[in-house]
Design an enzyme around this catalytic site. Structure first.
Site, PDB file in Angstrom:
ATOM      1  N   THR A   1      57.196  15.149  64.540  1.00  0.00           N
ATOM      2  CA  THR A   1      58.489  15.536  63.979  1.00  0.00           C
ATOM      3  C   THR A   1      59.364  14.295  63.826  1.00  0.00           C
ATOM      4  OG1 THR A   1      59.676  15.945  66.065  1.00  0.00           O
ATOM      5  CG2 THR A   1      58.271  17.726  65.230  1.00  0.00           C
ATOM      6  N   GLY A   2      60.324  14.373  62.917  1.00  0.00           N
ATOM      7  CA  GLY A   2      61.178  13.205  62.668  1.00  0.00           C
ATOM      8  C   GLY A   2      60.380  12.030  62.148  1.00  0.00           C
TER       9      GLY A   2
ATOM     10  N   ILE B   1      60.790   5.603  64.921  1.00  0.00           N
ATOM     11  CA  ILE B   1      59.644   5.740  65.817  1.00  0.00           C
ATOM     12  C   ILE B   1      58.613   6.697  65.232  1.00  0.00           C
ATOM     13  CG2 ILE B   1      58.932   6.638  68.069  1.00  0.00           C
ATOM     14  CD1 ILE B   1      61.655   5.577  69.150  1.00  0.00           C
TER      15      ILE B   1
ATOM     16  N   TYR C   1      74.333  12.820  73.449  1.00  0.00           N
ATOM     17  CA  TYR C   1      72.956  12.335  73.312  1.00  0.00           C
ATOM     18  C   TYR C   1      72.329  12.191  74.693  1.00  0.00           C
ATOM     19  CZ  TYR C   1      68.981   9.423  71.968  1.00  0.00           C
ATOM     20  OH  TYR C   1      67.717   8.924  71.785  1.00  0.00           O
TER      21      TYR C   1
END
Length: 337
Positions: free
Chosen positions: A16-17, A22, A157
């Site tokens: 994912t992402g 990364i 975060y």
């Protein structure tokens, strides 16, 4: 529990992402080593370009999805089943960020961040566990130095990464209790050179910067793929991630002082921020905004972490500990003579 993970060239890996940072660095590295990939992000144009660059066809499939919506993430797993018959490793990497004091960050922004960071990881972990419980494989969640050592102006975060750590730790124990052949790993990077701050929403008076040293996204990708083949619990990427965690856990008042006197002064860069809204609510494709792993962070970038490499190799880790003990012993003996 007998966890046996396949070599990378025999694996199907969900990331994912995957449209930048990364996630993209990991996708590229995994593709080079022969893995088949199911990549997801919110931006369709970026995903299509990445699929073409990685060969597409029989080895790479992309799915547009918002990880904060469980039904959309389920479609990613369904696509993996349809195209490749399932998956062996699921990497929950997607994340967003907002910089600002606790009081000034809006409730809406707090909720949106948790939808992506925390709930996206929870949904992905549940979907992956259900599939891997009988098949075997690995769930790899991306935490942070901030999983235990929060940064000033980054409360939401940090809180999401704390929550991810707790959920990951409990999931690991529960799967072990069931004797499920599933490895559950938390990757905990230090500062990484991605588009992280370019995509973050920012309430600060100037653009934020990450505390140095800064590592390349490929440093994290190598650690992730190592964990996809060899079961591991926690992987700290960059020695500062481990050091700051130890200080925060064992000397909390000292960590508070470091945060107040040092980190709080380092993070605001003094430079203007041309994208204060970031990409929290949208993923508009513009040149340089997606489709690249590295960011535009100032200063030198660390290409490798010797600490991480040693920690992921038990023999090397043991050898370093023995060597350290011999050195200390020699120093003590020298002082006595």
């Amino acid at each position: 529990m007998n966890v046996r993970l396949k070599p990378l060239n025999e694996q199907v890996i969900v990331i994912t992402g995957a449209s930048s940072g990364i996630g993209l660095a990991t996708a590229r590295m995994a593709a080079q080593q022969g893995a088949r990939l199911v990549l997801t992000a919110r931006n369709e144009e970026a995903l299509q370009e990445i699929e073409r660059s990685l060969g597409g066809g029989d080895t790479v499939v992309t799915v547009v999805a918002d990880v904060g919506q469980r039904d959309e993430l389920q479609k990613v797993a369904d696509k993996a089943l349809e195209r490749f018959g399932g998956f062996d490793t699921w990497i929950n990497n997607a994340a967003t960020s907002v910089w600002g004091t606790v009081e000034e960050v809006s409730d809406e922004d707090c909720r949106q961040l948790f939808e992506t960071n925390f709930w996206g990881t929870v949904y992905g972990s549940k979907i992956a566990a259900a599939h891997l419980r009988e098949r075997g494989g690995s769930i790899i969640n991306i935490g942070s130095l901030e999983s235990a050592a929060p940064l000033p102006y980054h409360s939401m975060y940090s809180a999401s990464k704390h929550a991810i750590k707790a959920m990951t730790d409990v999931l690991r124990v529960e799967l072990r209790k069931e004797k499920a052949p599933v490895s559950v790993t938390l990757i905990r990077p230090a500062s990484i050179d991605t588009l992280f701050n370019d995509h973050a929403k920012n309430y600060l008076s100037s653009a934020p910067v990450l505390p140095p040293p800064i590592y390349t996204p490929e440093t994290v990708a190598r650690a992730i793929l190592k964990a996809a083949v060899h079961p591991q619990r926690d992987v700290f990427v960059g020695s500062p991630a481990k050091t700051m965690t130890k200080i925060a856990q064992n000397f909390p008042q000292l960590y508070d002082l470091i945060s107040e006197k040092l980190l709080a002064n380092v993070i605001p860069s003094g430079r203007s921020d041309n994208n204060r809204e970031g990409e929290m609510y949208s993923a508009d494709y513009t040149p340089g905004n997606y489709g690249q792993a590295s960011g535009r962070n100032p200063g030198p970038k660390m290409q490798h972490s010797l600490y991480t490499q040693a920690s992921q190799h038990p023999i090397a880790s043991t050898a370093l500990a023995v060597l350290g003990g011999l050195v200390i012993g020699a120093l003590v003996k020298g002082r006595r003579h």
